[in-house]
Design a protein around this motif. Sequence first.
Motif, PDB file in Angstrom:
ATOM      1  N   HIS A 106       0.808  -1.218   0.000  1.00 13.46           N
ATOM      2  CA  HIS A 106       0.000   0.000   0.000  1.00 13.46           C
ATOM      3  C   HIS A 106       0.844   1.272   0.000  1.00 13.46           C
ATOM      4  N   ASP A 107       2.170   1.149  -0.012  1.00 10.80           N
ATOM      5  CA  ASP A 107       3.038   2.330  -0.045  1.00 10.80           C
ATOM      6  C   ASP A 107       3.381   2.674  -1.494  1.00 10.80           C
ATOM      7  N   HIS A 108       3.279   3.959  -1.822  1.00 18.12           N
ATOM      8  CA  HIS A 108       3.522   4.411  -3.192  1.00 18.12           C
ATOM      9  C   HIS A 108       4.369   5.690  -3.152  1.00 18.12           C
ATOM     10  N   TRP A 109       5.422   5.726  -3.942  1.00 16.28           N
ATOM     11  CA  TRP A 109       6.219   6.944  -4.072  1.00 16.28           C
ATOM     12  C   TRP A 109       6.891   6.935  -5.437  1.00 16.28           C
ATOM     13  N   ASP A 110       7.482   8.062  -5.808  1.00 17.72           N
ATOM     14  CA  ASP A 110       8.086   8.149  -7.138  1.00 17.72           C
ATOM     15  C   ASP A 110       9.463   8.795  -7.125  1.00 17.72           C
ATOM     16  N   ILE A 111      10.092   8.899  -5.943  1.00 17.46           N
ATOM     17  CA  ILE A 111      11.446   9.439  -5.898  1.00 17.46           C
ATOM     18  C   ILE A 111      12.437   8.371  -6.357  1.00 17.46           C
ATOM     19  N   PRO A 112      13.618   8.776  -6.850  1.00 17.53           N
ATOM     20  CA  PRO A 112      14.637   7.788  -7.237  1.00 17.53           C
ATOM     21  C   PRO A 112      14.963   6.862  -6.058  1.00 17.53           C
ATOM     22  N   GLY A 141      10.524   7.196 -10.548  1.00 19.17           N
ATOM     23  CA  GLY A 141      11.891   6.701 -10.371  1.00 19.17           C
ATOM     24  C   GLY A 141      12.912   7.767 -10.704  1.00 19.17           C
ATOM     25  N   PRO A 142      14.061   7.406 -11.281  1.00 15.60           N
ATOM     26  CA  PRO A 142      14.440   6.055 -11.692  1.00 15.60           C
ATOM     27  C   PRO A 142      14.697   5.138 -10.497  1.00 15.60           C
ATOM     28  N   TYR A 143      14.979   3.885 -10.773  1.00 14.19           N
ATOM     29  CA  TYR A 143      15.250   2.944  -9.692  1.00 14.19           C
ATOM     30  C   TYR A 143      16.451   2.078 -10.066  1.00 14.19           C
ATOM     31  N   LYS A 144      16.997   1.412  -9.071  1.00  9.00           N
ATOM     32  CA  LYS A 144      18.121   0.507  -9.276  1.00  9.00           C
ATOM     33  C   LYS A 144      18.001  -0.605  -8.243  1.00  9.00           C
ATOM     34  N   ILE A 145      18.286  -1.827  -8.648  1.00  8.74           N
ATOM     35  CA  ILE A 145      18.309  -2.957  -7.720  1.00  8.74           C
ATOM     36  C   ILE A 145      19.731  -3.504  -7.661  1.00  8.74           C
ATOM     37  N   ILE A 146      20.292  -3.532  -6.465  1.00  2.00           N
ATOM     38  CA  ILE A 146      21.628  -4.073  -6.238  1.00  2.00           C
ATOM     39  C   ILE A 146      21.487  -5.379  -5.465  1.00  2.00           C
TER      40      ILE A 146
END
Length: 292
Positions: A106-112, A141-146
Amino acid sequence: MVEMATEMGIGIVAFTKSEELGCWNWANDGDTVKKLAKKFISSRLSKACAGPNGSDAVYPPMYAFGASSGGSFVGMLSSQMKQDPEEYAPFLFSAANIQIMAPNEHDHWDIPTVFTTMNGDTQTSKRVQDWVNDEMQVGKGPYKIITTSGRKPIHVNHFARVFEDDRQMSDRISGSIHQDLSTLGVVNSSTDEVFANPRFAKDAVMSIWQKYDLLSRKEVANDSKHVDASDVHPFGVSKRLMRSLKKEELDDADSIWLIEELNVAWDEHEITAEGFEDVLEFFLENGSARLE
């Protein structure tokens, strides 16, 4: 991690949860963190960030970091900031790093955002990827997965290397700790690999850190003509930092130097510095100063 951030010119502000030995809890900590952060910004940053002749203030980017329940908490904050930015301003994140935890549905955000997951925790990795697929679409986003590199050995000099700035830790003590880990079946003496999840070997791990805890090492110092007992502190904790710790925090520090290293080696669920250079680069590339 703190050293890496400060070397890149990023100041560190840390918040303590209401229960030192518990998890971050939105009901107990959410409003407190918001109030403290806004008070800190008002007292420490507002004047320096004020624009000329009453124009809009320009605040530096604010990057959020949280691991495990702290990561979940950062996600909740980011979501609340998106829903009601005026309530949180000027305490607004420019980017975030969430470690070893997937966001709540239920959490929504759009920051990188950078997500750090551990190779050994496929369930969390999948939940993170599912959330990203649903939330981080075009325009967000953008987003990154490490993802960490996997399980790591605990060599005979491991602790001397990790705590190289701590004069209390030597190659001899590091070797002694390694021998204890091997003798009690926590680490394979042939391969230096951790046998199993350290959380399931609590008795063995506890007996080792108690052998090197403050009380034990102070007793040794009192019997020695070469070491002052007042110079003894938890491994990896400076004397300056030790003075600011509450009793429960000090008790935690007395064991965490061993527990966290074993958990990182097992590579399933632990705060980690692996990949943090990439996190900081992501912050600097994608976070920006804000007008208020």
